[in-house]
Design an enzyme around this catalytic site. Structure first.
Site, PDB file in Angstrom:
ATOM      1  N   GLU A  72      30.424 -22.116  -7.010  1.00  0.00           N
ATOM      2  CA  GLU A  72      28.797 -22.134  -6.961  1.00  0.00           C
ATOM      3  C   GLU A  72      28.539 -22.204  -5.486  1.00  0.00           C
ATOM      4  O   GLU A  72      27.503 -21.428  -5.062  1.00  0.00           O
ATOM      5  CB  GLU A  72      28.231 -23.187  -7.664  1.00  0.00           C
ATOM      6  N   HIS A 244      22.014  -3.897 -26.792  1.00  0.00           N
ATOM      7  CA  HIS A 244      22.709  -3.554 -25.707  1.00  0.00           C
ATOM      8  C   HIS A 244      23.701  -2.622 -25.821  1.00  0.00           C
ATOM      9  O   HIS A 244      23.657  -1.446 -24.916  1.00  0.00           O
ATOM     10  CB  HIS A 244      23.252  -4.796 -24.997  1.00  0.00           C
TER      11      HIS A 244
END
Length: 326
Positions: A72, A244
Site C-alpha cells: 500500500e 461484465h
C-alpha cells in the site's frame, strides 16, 4: 522538446501506477495501512519497537501485516511521484507559448482528485463506488496524457483517406463500448465478484433466474465497518460478473470489427493500429478466460488490467487520428 519526453516517461509511469494499484487491490492490501497518507501514523511502515508501541496505543484493534502495508505504501509513493511529474508537465506547458494550456490544467486537476479518491478509498474502507472511481480516474489520466502528447506531436497522422473517414463513427462507438467495459470491470473487482462464476461460457447453475440488477448496480450498499472482501450476497455478485462477461463479448465483437475495417485504410499507421487493436483484443479475451479457468491468479489478473489500459490507449489514438487529423 523537453515536455514531450517528460510526457512519454509519465505515460509509462502512469501504467506502472495503474498496475501497482491493481496488484495492491488484488492482493487484498488496500487497507494494509488503515490511515492516510501515512501508515499507522508513520511515513513508512513501522517496524522499530518504539514505533510498534505507538501503533498498539493508537490502533489497539489493528495488527500490522508488513507485506500488505508495504504494498500500500509503495503504491502511495509512486502515485505521489506521478503527481509531481504531472505538476512539472503543467508548468512546462504554461511556460511554452505554443503548448496547450487547458488540457494540462485539467490533467493536473484530475491528479488532485485522484489523490482525494485515494484517501477516501482508505477512510471509507474500500467502498466500491470510491474504489471504482479511483480506478477510472487512473485510466482517464492515462488516456488524457496520451492526448496531450498527440497534441504536442508535430507529425500529422495520415489517417484522412476516404475509407478511414467512414470509420469515424464506428471508432467513437467502440471507444464508448470499451469505457463501459472498463467500468464494469472496476465494479466487478471492487465488489469482489471476479470469482462469482467459475464456469464457461456464462455461469454455473440456473443463473438467469438469480439476476438482481437493481441491487448489483446500486452505488449505495448501506453502512458497514469495512467493505473489504465485499458485502453483497452471491446472487448480486453473480449479476455483476455475468454483466461484465456478456458485455465483454459485445466489446470484443465491436473492436474486432473496427480492427478488420482498419485493414483497408490507405494509411499504414491506421492499418498498423488495426493490427495492434486486434492483437490486444485477442490477448485480453485470453486473459479473461484464464482468470476464470485458473481462479484469478494474481499475475494474470494484473495483466488483464494492463490489457484494458493498452486497449484504451489504442482506441484513443485511433479516434484522435480519425477525428482530429482527418
Amino acid at each position: 522538446m523537453a515536455v514531450k519526453r517528460l510526457i512519454k516517461f509519465t505515460l509509462v509511469f502512469t501504467l506502472a501506477v495503474i498496475l501497482m494499484g491493481a496488484y495492491t487491490r488484488l492482493s487484498d492490501a488496500g487497507l494494509g495501512c488503515p490511515d492516510w497518507p501515512g501508515c499507522y501514523g508513520h511515513l513508512a511502515v513501522p517496524s522499530a519497537s518504539h514505533e510498534l508501541a505507538k501503533v498498539e496505543q493508537h490502533f489497539p484493534d489493528m495488527t500490522i501485516e508488513p507485506e500488505k502495508a508495504w504494498l500500500e505504501m509503495i503504491h502511495r509513493y509512486i502515485a505521489g511521484t506521478l503527481g509531481l511529474m504531472v505538476l512539472a508537465i503543467l508548468i512546462l506547458c504554461l511556460k511554452q507559448p505554443q503548448a496547450p494550456k487547458k488540457l494540462p490544467s485539467f490533467i493536473a486537476a484530475l491528479i488532485i482528485l485522484q489523490a482525494a479518491l485515494g484517501m477516501w478509498t482508505v477512510t471509507m474502507k474500500l467502498m466500491p463506488i470510491v474504489v471504482m472511481a479511483h480506478l477510472i480516474g487512473g485510466f482517464s489520466l492515462f488516456a488524457l496524457l496520451l492526448l496531450l502528447y498527440l497534441r504536442l506531436k508535430p507529425l500529422r497522422i495520415p489517417g484522412g483517406d476516404s475509407h478511414a473517414r467512414k470509420l469515424m463513427p464506428l471508432a467513437l462507438v467502440c471507444l464508448g463500448v470499451l469505457i463501459i467495459q472498463i467500468m464494469l470491470g472496476g465494479w466487478t473487482s471492487s465488489n469482489y465478484a471476479a470469482l462469482a462464476c467459475t464456469t464457461l461460457p456464462i455461469c454455473e447453475g440456473n443463473w438467469v433466474d438469480n439476476l438482481r440488477f437493481a441491487d448489483a448496480f446500486s452505488p449505495f450498499q448501506g453502512e458497514h465497518p469495512s467493505f473489504e472482501f465485499g458485502v453483497l450476497d452471491y446472487s448480486t455478485r453473480m449479476t455483476i460478473h455475468v454483466t461484465h462477461r456478456i458485455w465483454a463479448v459485445v466489446t470484443a465483437v465491436m473492436l474486432i470489427w473496427l480492427a478488420m475495417k482498419l485493414r483497408y485504410s490507405h494509411s499504414h499507421i491506421m492499418r498498423n493500429s488495426g493490427y495492434l487493436l486486434l492483437l490486444l483484443v485477442i490477448m485480453q479475451v485470453g486473459l479473461g478466460i484464464s482468470n476464470v479457468v485458473m481462479n484469478l491468479p494474481l499475475g494474470i489478473a494484473v495483466s488483464h488490467n494492463a490489457g484494458a489500459a493498452l486497449l484504451l490507449l489504442t482506441l484513443v489514438f485511433i479516434n484522435y487520428a480519425l477525428w482530429r487529423k482527418a
